[in-house]
Structures are given as structure tokens and as C-alpha cells.
Write an enzyme that holds these catalytic residues in place. Structure first.
Site, short mmCIF file in Angstrom:
data_model
loop_
_atom_site.label_atom_id
_atom_site.label_comp_id
_atom_site.label_asym_id
_atom_site.label_seq_id
_atom_site.Cartn_x
_atom_site.Cartn_y
_atom_site.Cartn_z
N LYS A 154 -2.37 4.99 -3.01
CA LYS A 154 -2.98 3.64 -3.31
C LYS A 154 -3.42 3.39 -2.20
O LYS A 154 -3.19 2.98 -1.43
CB LYS A 154 -0.91 3.15 -3.93
N HIS A 179 17.00 4.87 1.39
CA HIS A 179 15.93 4.85 0.50
C HIS A 179 14.99 5.85 2.32
O HIS A 179 14.07 6.03 2.28
CB HIS A 179 15.93 3.68 1.04
#
Length: 324
Positions: free
Chosen positions: A200, A136
């Protein structure tokens, strides 16, 4: 199974998290999986027995620390300890999916850095090398004081799109956030496509996110790329935002299919037309859907194991043979 591997010291063992993938890896290498058993005592404690000699051998232990994360992690630690006490020469931990990787920093006060804790436990148990896939956060490699080989799934996913569902000049690779731009750019290089980024913003607490798209997606086939799909909330919202912006088709690619909670239902009823993942996590039947395609990382990880065993570079595994 391919021709039998020449080095008898190479042994591959698998625990319970992803036996189907382990079989594919072993077949690529040309060896049979080592014999071992994992049992439970009545109170839930794990008991492991290695049922063949591994003294002086180079052991590759395959285990994704996916759900149930803590059980799979504990299995892995106990097996490493068993291998060390049985005099294995090297213990190479092959983790197609590295659990706890999202806890890689302190985002708030008094939080743990659990990805580092897991690295410490693996080392302390006796691991001598880690082979991982699409961590990740790439900096997790630095949490270890042992060698880490970090493979990427982009070449495999690019192979898939070059063979299927690919519109060429009308394709745009989309990063669902700013943090995934490097991953999106890598896939875009393989596909020779431009990239777009979804920005976002949450104006205030409990108010829905506003998604602004940086880049041209009107009239384009969009491929959203991420390292994992967990509950699928962000990815389905991103797909809808792309459709609203004029995208003709939205496809999604991710290495790790966690698919927890409402993920399958969200993906099934979303604007996404195809979901492409790898088998780094073994998906039960109830998490499959018509729009899902699974690409195996078995051959990739098998070739990586052979290159590590033969002290050869793993760099060629980062290339895409269909782009040459």
C-alpha cells in the site's frame, strides 16, 4: 461437558466480556465455571464478589478486553485483586483478545506505549501468568515479567478452509500489508499454498491509497489473513484490488472480529464472499451477517489450560491435525 477434570485445584472464572466462550472453555476442560458476581454501584463503580472458596487454587480467569474496553479491563484488574486477596495459589489471566495491543510502540513523539501499561497493571494487580491469542504484535510477550503463553489462530482457520471453500492448487494466501507476512506464511504452510502481498502506498495526504499486488492472483482463489478486523476499511479495499487484478474469489480470515463503526456494512457490500473469524470477541446479533462464519477457540484454549495446569508443553497446539 467432557469427563470431569481430575485436579480439584483448577478453577475457571469468567467475567462479562465473553461468557459464551468461557462456557465452551470450561466444557472442554471438564469443570463448571466458578461462582462470582459483577455488579455496579449507582455511580458506575464495579463491585465484584467471589462466591466460593479459592484458597490455594489455581485460578484461570477468562476476559477479553474488547469493547467496552475500559470497563472490561477494569473488571479484570479488580477480579485479579480479589483473587489475590482470597489467597489463590496462581492467577492465570486468559485473554482471548488483548485490548490496547495496537499501541505497542511510539509511532510519534510524546505517545504512550499503552500495551506495556496494560501489562504493568495486570502484573501489579497480581496476575502470575497470561494466556493470549494472536497478539497484534508478538513482542508484547516481552512486556511482561511473568510467563506468557501465546496461542495462534492459524491452525483453526486452516482447519476451516481445508473443510470448506478450498480450491487447493488454485488458492493463494494474501497478506494485506508487509507486517502480516509471517501470519500469511503460517496459514500458507498449512494449506500448502503460495502467498501474495499487498503493497500500500499513499502518494500524498488525502489521496487514496494505491495498492500494488506482489505475487500472482489472476484466476486464483484468494484468502486474505489478518489478526483483526476493526472498521474493515483496509480489508475491503484489499479485496477489491484483488478482484480487479483477476482473482476469482476473495475470502477473508481473521482471529479477532472487532467490527467497529461501519465494518458490518462495508463487509456486507464488499467483494468479499466469506468472512471467517473466531469467537475471541463475543459478537452481538447486530454484527452478524450472511457471509460470516465463526470458528470457536474454546477447545484450543481449554486444551491449553489443561496443558499449563499439568506442566506439559503447549507446542502441539500450534500444529494442524488435518495437514498430516
Amino acid at each position: 461437558m467432557s469427563e470431569q477434570y481430575g485436579d480439584p485445584r483448577l478453577k475457571i472464572f469468567a467475567l462479562n466480556s465473553n461468557k459464551p466462550l468461557a462456557e465452551k472453555i470450561a466444557a472442554e476442560v471438564g469443570v463448571k465455571l466458578g461462582k462470582s458476581s459483577v455488579k455496579r454501584f449507582s455511580d458506575g463503580e464495579i463491585q465484584i464478589n467471589i462466591e466460593e472458596s479459592i484458597r490455594g487454587d489455581d485460578v484461570y480467569l477468562i476476559q477479553s478486553t474488547s469493547s467496552p474496553v475500559n470497563d472490561n479491563l477494569m473488571e479484570l484488574l479488580i477480579m485479579i485483586d480479589a483473587l489475590r486477596r482470597a489467597s489463590a495459589h496462581t492467577i492465570n489471566v486468559v485473554m482471548p483478545y488483548y485490548g490496547y495491543a495496537r499501541q505497542d510502540r511510539k509511532a510519534r513523539s510524546r505517545e504512550p506505549i499503552t500495551a506495556k501499561l496494560v501489562a504493568n497493571m495486570l502484573e501489579r494487580a497480581g496476575a502470575t501468568r497470561v494466556l493470549a491469542l494472536d497478539l497484534h504484535a508478538a513482542q508484547i510477550q516481552g512486556f511482561f515479567d511473568i510467563p506468557v503463553d501465546h496461542l495462534v489462530g492459524a491452525p483453526l482457520l486452516a482447519d476451516y478452509f481445508l473443510r470448506n471453500h478450498y480450491d487447493g492448487a488454485d488458492t493463494v494466501v494474501v497478506s494485506p500489508d508487509h507486517g502480516g507476512v509471517t501470519r500469511a506464511r503460517k496459514l500458507a504452510e498449512f494449506l500448502k499454498a503460495p502467498i501474495a502481498i499487498i503493497d500500500k502506498r499513499r502518494p500524498r495526504p488525502n489521496v487514496a491509497e494505491v495498492m500494488n499486488i506482489v505475487g500472482n492472483v489472476t484466476g486464483k482463489q484468494c484468502i486474505i489473513i489478518d489478526d483483526m478486523i476493526d472498521t474493515a476499511g483496509t480489508i475491503t479495499l484489499a479485496a477489491q484490488a484483488l478482484k480487479d487484478a483477476g482473482a476469482t474469489e476473495v475470502l477473508v480470515a481473521a482471529t479477532h472480529a472487532i467490527f467497529s463503526g461501519p465494518a458490518v456494512e462495508r463487509l456486507t457490500h464488499s467483494a468479499i464472499e466469506k468472512v471467517v473469524v473466531t469467537d475471541s470477541i463475543n459478537l452481538p446479533a447486530d454484527k452478524h451477517m450472511d457471509k460470516l462464519d465463526v470458528v470457536s477457540v474454546g477447545p484450543l484454549m481449554g486444551r491449553a489450560i489443561m496443558r499449563i495446569q499439568e506442566n506439559r508443553s503447549v507446542t502441539p497446539l500450534f500444529e494442524n491435525r488435518f495437514t498430516k
